[in-house]
Write an enzyme that holds these catalytic residues in place. Structure first.
Site, PDB file in Angstrom:
ATOM      1  CB  SER A 251      -0.898   0.013   1.222  1.00  0.00           C
ATOM      2  OG  SER A 251      -0.134   0.344   2.357  1.00  0.00           O
ATOM      3  CE  LYS A 252      -1.133   7.597  -2.673  1.00  0.00           C
ATOM      4  NZ  LYS A 252      -2.378   8.336  -2.674  1.00  0.00           N
ATOM      5  NE  ARG A 253      -1.708   3.174   5.611  1.00  0.00           N
ATOM      6  CZ  ARG A 253      -1.974   2.032   6.206  1.00  0.00           C
ATOM      7  NH1 ARG A 253      -1.336   1.685   7.282  1.00  0.00           N
ATOM      8  NH2 ARG A 253      -2.879   1.224   5.711  1.00  0.00           N
TER       9      ARG A 253
END
Ligand code: GLU
Length: 470
Positions: A251-253
């Site tokens: 994910s982006k995180r």
């Protein structure tokens, strides 16, 4: 309800991204598999933009997705086809379903649905729509409220099972009692994903649907809608998620998940494809291969059932392998763009290609190659430690005579090598002593490829000026 009998002979696949962001690595992998499968079978690959989530879809996202597809070289035969341009078609199919009784109008308000969910939870029941507006023989429907625009729901079969033989996961089945009556069109007439995807895949004669396994729960509804429409079923292949380095869903995180970020960082598209291909598929022990090889091998077998783990170090390694094999003129153009971002101008493409040839073996990305080559286009600043360690009083006189010799030689590798050799003999020094000092002064670092080759790619006056700083 096995779909084995419906295997189509002319393969057509698609990728159907929602334009709510950049092209995600997971979607890129799905696109790659769909593309390779179609190419392997001499079929077609379609690009469809699923933009029915009007609030979240943007043109900017469409542009980014198209750009990333182009960069990866995943060329499509049809599209981009936009769902929002097909509203008339969806309306036509809905009208037919309402007519045939496979869909119905539902006036339940969001507040009523909330209340229903609370009741179900309180009783410990499975939550879901209770079919209160679903017509049935002998059933009296509620009174149509005024001023409420209905949604359209699909009348899901009440009994039996939905089964399919997943191309990746194998046989999957679910009882229809587990599934409620899905909303297929919102009150404003815009269809929902599960409905639009069926109409589109049907109209576009898609034979093989590859997508992420987060859609497995949607597939039973879709299969039931195909059945209701009398449409032939495609085959489905649900690809396992890609996990991040830390074992959590990518994910982006957890770092870069946009394909475009890898382009910016100087990865090669063929390396991205190679790496993405291996995240969920294998061909023997092959690790480094071209897209053409993948196409010739990718027949839908050897797809992995279990999640793949993103491995940045392996991607870097794969990229390094492709970088080594890449054409120098092409690398020069790519490096020039990276240099430009640093406000460095490399005007001589032939010279830049020669630099790429000399340095590419020690780089993992184009950005790293640009880090190396920057010394040819901007002054360098050696560290105090390097200067103290390598540009010693013992070496300085030799550097001066080297300057004199270099001022005179034919400016190419052999001439430079001779000047260095003669200087070493004159000053009774060993090669590393002089070479390290030269590298620190001219290149700003003590380790480089062979010093004569490195110097030959500089302008003579730059080398002389940098050596004279000693
Ligand atoms: N728009 C959906 C997505 O991006 C497509 C899923 C599918 O391929 O059916 O997840």
């Amino acid at each position: 309800m096995s779909n084995a009998s419906e295997i189509h002979t002319h393969v057509r696949t698609r990728i159907a991204p929602s334009p709510t962001g950049f092209l995600h690595l997971g979607t890129a992998r799905t696109a790659l598999y769909s593309w390779a499968y179609a190419r392997h079978h001499g079929g077609e690959f379609v690009l469809r933009i699923e933009d029915t989530d009007v609030a979240r879809s943007t043109q900017d996202s469409v542009d980014q997705i198209l750009q990333s597809m182009h960069w990866l070289g995943l060329n499509y035969d049809e599209g981009p086809i936009y769902q929002m341009q097909r509203l008339d078609r969806y309306a036509e199919v809905i009208a037919r379903m309402l007519d045939e009784g496979t869909a119905y109008r539902c006036y339940t308000t969001p507040q009523e649905l909330d209340a229903l969910r609370e009741q179900q939870k309180a009783k410990g029941e499975k939550t879901g729509y209770d079919s209160r507006w679903r017509p049935a023989p002998g059933k009296t429907l509620p009174r149509v409220p005024e001023g409420v625009k209905p949604v359209i729901r699909f009348a899901n079969p009440l009994d039996g099972e939905v089964r399919w033989d997943d191309l990746v996961k194998g046989p999957i089945s679910i009882g229809n009692r587990e599934i409620d009556d899905l909303i297929i069109a919102r009150a404003d007439g815009v269809p929902t994903y599960n409905f639009a995807v069926v109409v589109d895949d049907w109209d576009m004669a898609i034979t093989h649907v590859f997508r992420g396994d987060e859609h497995i729960n949607n597939t039973p509804w879709q299969i039931n809608i195909y059945r209701a429409l009398g449409a032939p079923l495609p085959l489905f292949g649900h690809l396992p998620v890609i996990l991040g380095d830390d074992g959590q869903k990518l994910s982006k995180r957890r770092g870069a998940v946009a394909v475009s970020a890898y382009e910016d960082e100087g990865y090669l598209p063929e390396a991205m494809l190679n790496y993405l291909a291996r995240l969920g598929w294998s061909h023997g022990d092959d690790e480094i291969f071209s897209s053409a090889q993948m196409v010739s091998w990718f027949d839908g077998s050897h797809l992995s059932k279990s999640p793949a783990q993103w491995d940045a170090a392996k991607l870097a390694w794969v990229n390094a392998q492709h970088l080594k094999q890449a054409d120098d003129a092409r690398l020069a153009a790519l490096v020039a763009r990276q240099l430009q971002r640093r406000n460095l101008v490399a005007s001589d493409e032939g010279q830049l290609a020669a630099m790429c040839a000399l340095f590419k073996d020690r780089c993992t990305t184009i950005a790293e190659l640009a880090d190396w080559l920057a010394m040819y286009f901007a002054p360098v600043t050696p560290t105090a430690e390097d200067l103290a360690q390598h540009v010693t009083d013992a070496v300085k006189p030799a550097l001066q005579s080297l300057v004199l010799r270099l001022a005179d030689v034919v400016w190419e590798k052999a001439g430079i090598a001779q000047a260095i050799k003669d200087t070493l003999a004159e000053h009774k020094l060993k090669m590393p002593q002089l070479a390290h000092a030269v590298r620190v002064l001219v290149c700003g670092r003590a380790q480089t490829p062979s010093v004569d080759a490195v110097l030959a790619l500089f302008a003579r006056e730059d080398v002389l000026a940098r050596l004279q700083r000693a």
